[in-house]
Design an enzyme around this catalytic site. Structure first.
Site, PDB file in Angstrom:
ATOM      1  N   ASN A   3       0.825  -1.203   0.000  1.00  9.22           N
ATOM      2  CA  ASN A   3       0.000   0.000   0.000  1.00  9.22           C
ATOM      3  C   ASN A   3       0.865   1.260   0.000  1.00  9.22           C
ATOM      4  O   ASN A   3       0.646   2.176   0.769  1.00  9.22           O
ATOM      5  CB  ASN A   3      -0.947  -0.013   1.205  1.00  9.22           C
ATOM      6  CG  ASN A   3      -1.999   1.069   1.112  1.00  9.22           C
ATOM      7  OD1 ASN A   3      -2.344   1.527   0.030  1.00  9.22           O
ATOM      8  ND2 ASN A   3      -2.508   1.488   2.242  1.00  9.22           N
ATOM      9  N   LYS A   9       0.725  17.308  -3.916  1.00  8.13           N
ATOM     10  CA  LYS A   9      -0.545  18.036  -3.896  1.00  8.13           C
ATOM     11  C   LYS A   9      -0.536  19.072  -5.015  1.00  8.13           C
ATOM     12  O   LYS A   9       0.530  19.554  -5.427  1.00  8.13           O
ATOM     13  CB  LYS A   9      -0.745  18.719  -2.556  1.00  8.13           C
ATOM     14  CG  LYS A   9      -0.607  17.772  -1.378  1.00  8.13           C
ATOM     15  CD  LYS A   9      -1.848  17.697  -0.593  1.00  8.13           C
ATOM     16  CE  LYS A   9      -1.645  16.890   0.664  1.00  8.13           C
ATOM     17  NZ  LYS A   9      -2.187  15.593   0.640  1.00  8.13           N
ATOM     18  N   TYR A 110       1.709  10.549 -10.595  1.00  8.49           N
ATOM     19  CA  TYR A 110       0.972   9.577  -9.786  1.00  8.49           C
ATOM     20  C   TYR A 110       0.303   8.539 -10.689  1.00  8.49           C
ATOM     21  O   TYR A 110       0.410   7.332 -10.453  1.00  8.49           O
ATOM     22  CB  TYR A 110      -0.068  10.284  -8.922  1.00  8.49           C
ATOM     23  CG  TYR A 110      -0.844   9.339  -8.036  1.00  8.49           C
ATOM     24  CD1 TYR A 110      -0.290   8.847  -6.863  1.00  8.49           C
ATOM     25  CD2 TYR A 110      -2.130   8.934  -8.377  1.00  8.49           C
ATOM     26  CE1 TYR A 110      -0.989   7.966  -6.046  1.00  8.49           C
ATOM     27  CE2 TYR A 110      -2.842   8.057  -7.570  1.00  8.49           C
ATOM     28  CZ  TYR A 110      -2.264   7.570  -6.411  1.00  8.49           C
ATOM     29  OH  TYR A 110      -2.959   6.697  -5.606  1.00  8.49           O
ATOM     30  N   VAL A 112       1.058   7.567 -13.778  1.00  5.61           N
ATOM     31  CA  VAL A 112       2.035   6.678 -14.394  1.00  5.61           C
ATOM     32  C   VAL A 112       2.602   5.706 -13.366  1.00  5.61           C
ATOM     33  O   VAL A 112       2.798   4.526 -13.656  1.00  5.61           O
ATOM     34  CB  VAL A 112       3.159   7.476 -15.089  1.00  5.61           C
ATOM     35  CG1 VAL A 112       4.302   6.554 -15.531  1.00  5.61           C
ATOM     36  CG2 VAL A 112       2.601   8.229 -16.294  1.00  5.61           C
ATOM     37  N   LYS A 114       1.104   4.424 -10.803  1.00  9.60           N
ATOM     38  CA  LYS A 114       0.107   3.382 -10.530  1.00  9.60           C
ATOM     39  C   LYS A 114      -0.165   2.528 -11.770  1.00  9.60           C
ATOM     40  O   LYS A 114      -0.462   1.336 -11.658  1.00  9.60           O
ATOM     41  CB  LYS A 114      -1.176   4.007  -9.981  1.00  9.60           C
ATOM     42  CG  LYS A 114      -0.967   4.635  -8.585  1.00  9.60           C
ATOM     43  CD  LYS A 114      -0.461   3.627  -7.559  1.00  9.60           C
ATOM     44  CE  LYS A 114      -0.378   4.201  -6.158  1.00  9.60           C
ATOM     45  NZ  LYS A 114      -0.108   3.192  -5.136  1.00  9.60           N
ATOM     46  N   THR A 145      -8.264  10.556   3.546  1.00 12.19           N
ATOM     47  CA  THR A 145      -6.981  10.343   4.237  1.00 12.19           C
ATOM     48  C   THR A 145      -6.121  11.595   4.113  1.00 12.19           C
ATOM     49  O   THR A 145      -6.477  12.544   3.408  1.00 12.19           O
ATOM     50  CB  THR A 145      -6.217   9.159   3.608  1.00 12.19           C
ATOM     51  OG1 THR A 145      -5.893   9.497   2.252  1.00 12.19           O
ATOM     52  CG2 THR A 145      -7.008   7.868   3.649  1.00 12.19           C
TER      53      THR A 145
END
Length: 188
Positions: A3, A9, A110, A112, A114, A145
């Site tokens: 995980n 951000k 992010y 790419v 994943k 989160t």
């Protein structure tokens, strides 16, 4: 259950050219390193669950040639782990030199990272099939989160349901190499 998740951000002052390497180091290369370290310890019937994201959908790749390489991951004669590592490094280098969009990569480190995790899952599933090890990937959804600045629309408990279900064999032996969301296979 792998995980690993890191994303800059939108408000980050870090230039985009400096975001690819740390993002892929955590999300892709970190996940791969942990998996490779633990695979020899798994017995037949073991489960590897990689937490990916719908942000890693194949549709983010604009180049048909590049997309085809990813689509072939895990297939006989298709993209192998060495080739995948090379593609991930090529993405980082092309972001750093500003050429990534010209060669068909998206503007999402992010996504790419994943996408690479899902391709890695497919490759490992093919490699581990004879050992009886099931390797799956899943999207937990947009969870409330720190990573989402608490803007997600589902609780971490709900987001953890699919990875936990897969880790307990909920997808079955035929689930290896498949990408899941909400305990259902989804098209990559």
């Amino acid at each position: 259950v792998n995980n690993a998740g890191f994303a800059f951000k939108a408000s980050s002052s870090t230039p985009f050219r400096q975001q690819a390497r740390p993002t892929l180091q955590v999300n892709f290369f970190g996940t791969l390193a942990v998996t490779e370290a633990f695979l020899p310890l798994l017995r037949p019937g073991g489960q590897v669950v990689n937490v990916a994201s719908s942000s890693g959908h194949l549709s983010i790749i604009k180049s048909p040639v590049l997309r085809g390489k990813f689509e072939s991951s895990g297939e006989l004669g298709g993209l192998d782990m060495m080739g995948l590592k090379k593609l991930m490094e090529e993405f980082v280098e092309s972001v750093e030199d500003g050429s990534h969009q010209a060669v068909g990569w998206p503007n999402s480190c992010y996504g790419v990272s994943k996408l690479g995790v899902i391709a890695m899952t497919r490759i490992l599933a093919a490699e581990q099939r004879e050992r009886g090890i099931t390797v799956t990937a899943c999207c937990p959804g947009y969870c409330y989160t720190d990573m989402t600045s608490h803007r997600g629309n589902r609780s971490p408990d709900v987001g953890a349901q699919t990875p936990a279900w897969l880790a307990l064999g909920g997808g079955g032996k035929d689930a290896s190499g498949i990408f899941f969301k909400d305990k259902k296979p989804v098209e990559w």
